[in-house]
Design a protein around this motif. Structure first.
Motif, PDB file in Angstrom:
ATOM      1  N   MET A   1       0.807  -1.177  -0.061  1.00 38.84           N
ATOM      2  CA  MET A   1       0.039   0.015  -0.057  1.00 38.84           C
ATOM      3  C   MET A   1       0.870   1.416  -0.024  1.00 38.84           C
ATOM      4  O   MET A   1       0.559   2.150  -0.684  1.00 38.84           O
ATOM      5  CB  MET A   1      -1.089  -0.016   1.376  1.00 38.84           C
ATOM      6  N   ARG A   2       1.797   1.259   0.870  1.00 39.46           N
ATOM      7  CA  ARG A   2       2.672   2.630   0.829  1.00 39.46           C
ATOM      8  C   ARG A   2       3.223   2.589  -0.238  1.00 39.46           C
ATOM      9  O   ARG A   2       3.630   3.920  -0.691  1.00 39.46           O
ATOM     10  CB  ARG A   2       3.788   2.429   2.092  1.00 39.46           C
ATOM     11  N   LEU A   3       3.866   1.797  -1.111  1.00 39.75           N
ATOM     12  CA  LEU A   3       4.701   1.837  -2.061  1.00 39.75           C
ATOM     13  C   LEU A   3       3.973   2.505  -3.260  1.00 39.75           C
ATOM     14  O   LEU A   3       4.155   3.564  -3.777  1.00 39.75           O
ATOM     15  CB  LEU A   3       5.415   0.477  -2.572  1.00 39.75           C
ATOM     16  N   SER A   4       2.691   1.727  -3.250  1.00 38.86           N
ATOM     17  CA  SER A   4       1.837   2.334  -4.521  1.00 38.86           C
ATOM     18  C   SER A   4       1.288   3.798  -4.251  1.00 38.86           C
ATOM     19  O   SER A   4       1.163   4.752  -5.245  1.00 38.86           O
ATOM     20  CB  SER A   4       0.514   1.284  -4.631  1.00 38.86           C
ATOM     21  N   LYS A   5       1.130   4.112  -2.898  1.00 37.70           N
ATOM     22  CA  LYS A   5       0.882   5.539  -2.521  1.00 37.70           C
ATOM     23  C   LYS A   5       1.875   6.243  -2.922  1.00 37.70           C
ATOM     24  O   LYS A   5       1.667   7.342  -3.618  1.00 37.70           O
ATOM     25  CB  LYS A   5       0.506   5.590  -0.896  1.00 37.70           C
ATOM     26  N   ALA A   6       3.165   6.126  -2.664  1.00 36.61           N
ATOM     27  CA  ALA A   6       4.223   6.729  -3.040  1.00 36.61           C
ATOM     28  C   ALA A   6       4.560   6.939  -4.572  1.00 36.61           C
ATOM     29  O   ALA A   6       4.799   8.016  -5.062  1.00 36.61           O
ATOM     30  CB  ALA A   6       5.583   6.435  -2.276  1.00 36.61           C
ATOM     31  N   GLN A   7       4.042   5.762  -5.140  1.00 40.89           N
ATOM     32  CA  GLN A   7       4.310   5.752  -6.687  1.00 40.89           C
ATOM     33  C   GLN A   7       3.339   6.847  -7.199  1.00 40.89           C
ATOM     34  O   GLN A   7       3.830   7.407  -8.179  1.00 40.89           O
ATOM     35  CB  GLN A   7       4.136   4.423  -7.166  1.00 40.89           C
ATOM     36  N   CYS A   8       2.070   6.936  -6.630  1.00 43.04           N
ATOM     37  CA  CYS A   8       1.101   7.758  -7.258  1.00 43.04           C
ATOM     38  C   CYS A   8       1.431   9.139  -7.047  1.00 43.04           C
ATOM     39  O   CYS A   8       1.412  10.029  -8.186  1.00 43.04           O
ATOM     40  CB  CYS A   8      -0.253   7.623  -6.529  1.00 43.04           C
ATOM     41  N   ALA A   9       2.025   9.477  -5.988  1.00 41.31           N
ATOM     42  CA  ALA A   9       2.499  10.897  -5.552  1.00 41.31           C
ATOM     43  C   ALA A   9       3.657  11.318  -6.108  1.00 41.31           C
ATOM     44  O   ALA A   9       3.850  12.548  -6.435  1.00 41.31           O
ATOM     45  CB  ALA A   9       2.659  11.128  -3.910  1.00 41.31           C
ATOM     46  N   THR A  10       4.753  10.589  -6.509  1.00 43.80           N
ATOM     47  CA  THR A  10       5.947  11.078  -7.076  1.00 43.80           C
ATOM     48  C   THR A  10       6.030  10.940  -8.534  1.00 43.80           C
ATOM     49  O   THR A  10       6.955  11.617  -9.167  1.00 43.80           O
ATOM     50  CB  THR A  10       7.085  10.070  -6.584  1.00 43.80           C
ATOM     51  N   SER A  11       5.274   9.986  -9.235  1.00 40.40           N
ATOM     52  CA  SER A  11       5.408   9.876 -10.761  1.00 40.40           C
ATOM     53  C   SER A  11       4.191  10.435 -11.602  1.00 40.40           C
ATOM     54  O   SER A  11       4.645  10.648 -12.685  1.00 40.40           O
ATOM     55  CB  SER A  11       5.609   8.344 -10.872  1.00 40.40           C
ATOM     56  N   GLY A  12       3.178  10.488 -11.063  1.00 39.63           N
ATOM     57  CA  GLY A  12       2.086  10.785 -11.865  1.00 39.63           C
ATOM     58  C   GLY A  12       1.709   9.734 -12.863  1.00 39.63           C
ATOM     59  O   GLY A  12       0.551   9.706 -13.617  1.00 39.63           O
ATOM     60  N   ASP A  13       2.252   8.441 -12.463  1.00 40.38           N
ATOM     61  CA  ASP A  13       1.739   7.203 -13.291  1.00 40.38           C
ATOM     62  C   ASP A  13       0.508   6.839 -12.578  1.00 40.38           C
ATOM     63  O   ASP A  13      -0.006   7.164 -11.596  1.00 40.38           O
ATOM     64  CB  ASP A  13       2.755   6.017 -13.156  1.00 40.38           C
ATOM     65  N   ILE A  14      -0.210   6.042 -13.692  1.00 41.49           N
ATOM     66  CA  ILE A  14      -1.377   5.387 -13.070  1.00 41.49           C
ATOM     67  C   ILE A  14      -1.033   3.868 -12.293  1.00 41.49           C
ATOM     68  O   ILE A  14      -0.559   3.215 -12.946  1.00 41.49           O
ATOM     69  CB  ILE A  14      -2.549   5.202 -14.327  1.00 41.49           C
ATOM     70  N   VAL A  15      -1.412   3.863 -11.224  1.00 39.23           N
ATOM     71  CA  VAL A  15      -1.011   2.935 -10.176  1.00 39.23           C
ATOM     72  C   VAL A  15      -2.005   2.127  -9.958  1.00 39.23           C
ATOM     73  O   VAL A  15      -2.966   2.741  -9.089  1.00 39.23           O
ATOM     74  CB  VAL A  15      -0.040   3.159  -9.079  1.00 39.23           C
ATOM     75  N   SER A  16      -2.250   0.770 -10.336  1.00 44.50           N
ATOM     76  CA  SER A  16      -3.359  -0.161 -10.140  1.00 44.50           C
ATOM     77  C   SER A  16      -2.957  -1.119  -8.981  1.00 44.50           C
ATOM     78  O   SER A  16      -1.849  -1.931  -9.509  1.00 44.50           O
ATOM     79  CB  SER A  16      -4.273  -0.619 -11.347  1.00 44.50           C
TER      80      SER A  16
END
Length: 352
Positions: A1-16
């Motif tokens: 969960m924390r990794l996907s949250k940070a990925q959404c916040a830092t990259s602008g990529d769509i993370v599912s």
């Protein structure tokens, strides 16, 4: 969960985030802060995780790359089938599941799953993610020669209240599930001479029981004549943070860990750590925020004694060095950016 949250916040990529449905999900969903979750119902034993609709669910999302977390579950086969259909790459995080200790549990299921799909899932992975050099050695020992991505797990930047920084109990804490591989029997044996030497200190063991391990440990505690050992069930959220922050020392006697997030959390909370070499925390010595000791009662005893002899001020200094180390090297944002860079490298190689 924390990794996907940070990925959404830092990259602008769509993370599912694709996973298995669970009866507790409706009451836990409000706590989810990661990428958009997609859950699929399990048919048959949950230990296998057979979700027949997962493959079509992944196909509908049409990802550029998939990051598979963990082994021995049918979700790996779904990712493998997706990769074969689309010729797109996937990365596998093994999460300590190839260690000798981990492989010794559930041998029958793992032999079956290995031949059914797990061997091919691992061999076809574009890269395997490990969190330490020790985990990389486990991957090689298993006979795999995939490219490796070595990035540690992250830790949430926890903020301490004034009360948490000023009030410390003379408590050695060990927190995690009660399981034989956690080495808690070794910790109890290490504690026996320390309890007599430091009568104003106590040992607190916290976590959920597994396979009756708590009763076995309570029996051992009685056999050893221990009187300053307390057992506590699983804790969550604020209660967990408060218990961890109020301890003077955190102890991890594990036989095998790929990372041990509780070590990182304790350091983030300013608590020095004595950790066995069953977990990859040699940096404790380098950063002067704890002790990294051999597995066994005597090394753990010596490591704990060295810290228990220190003044509260010196223990606080050690804890502060650990916190600074965690903030510098283990923030989730930095982990997410490093992982994205590796994804990009995998994608570039897949089209070259």
């Amino acid at each position: 969960m924390r990794l996907s949250k940070a990925q959404c916040a830092t990259s602008g990529d769509i993370v599912s985030v694709v996973g298995l449905n669970h009866p507790d999900w409706p009451k836990e969903a409000s706590k989810w802060v990661g990428g958009t979750p997609y859950l699929f119902d399990v048919i048959g034993p949950r230990s296998l995780g057979y979700a027949p609709n997962m493959l079509s669910g992944i196909e509908a999302l049409n990802p550029d790359i998939v990051h598979l977390h963990g082994l021995w579950m049918h979700s790996g086969r779904s990712v493998l089938q997706w990769a074969k259909k689309t010729r797109k790459p996937y990365v596998v995080s093994v999460h300590g599941m190839l260690s000798d200790v981990a492989l010794s549990y559930g041998r029958q299921k793992k032999r079956f799953v290995l031949q059914w799909f797990q061997k091919e899932v691992l061999e076809r992975a574009a890269a395997i993610h490990v969190t330490s050099s020790a985990e990389a050695d486990e991957v090689f020992k298993f006979g795999l020669n995939n490219p490796l991505i070595q990035i540690p797990n992250g830790v949430e930047q926890l903020y301490l209240s004034v009360n948490q920084t000023s009030t410390k109990d003379k408590v050695v804490l060990s927190l995690g599930r009660f399981h034989k591989k956690k080495g808690l029997s070794l910790l109890l044996k290490a504690w026996q001479p320390l309890e007599k030497e430091f009568p104003d200190w106590s040992l607190l063991l916290v976590g959920p029981d597994q396979d009756g391990e708590v009763n076995r440990l309570k029996g051992l505690s009685s056999e050893l004549g221990l009187s300053k050992v307390r057992f506590h069930g699983q804790v969550w959220d604020k209660q967990k943070i408060d218990i961890m922050a109020s301890a003077s020392i955190f102890a991890l006697p594990s036989l095998s860990e790929n990372f041990a997030i509780t070590v990182a959390e304790s350091l983030m909370l300013g608590v020095p750590v004595v950790c066995s070499k069953g977990a990859p925390w040699q940096g404790l010595d380098e950063h002067k925020c704890g002790k990294w000791v051999d597995i066994g009662p005597e090394p753990m005893e010596h490591g704990l004694r060295e810290l228990m002899c220190l003044s509260p001020e010196k223990l606080q200094d050690m804890g502060q060095r650990g916190r600074e180390w965690m903030i510098q090297d283990y923030s989730w944002d930095s982990i997410a950016l490093a992982m994205r860079s590796e994804y990009q490298s995998v994608l570039e190689k897949s089209v070259s």
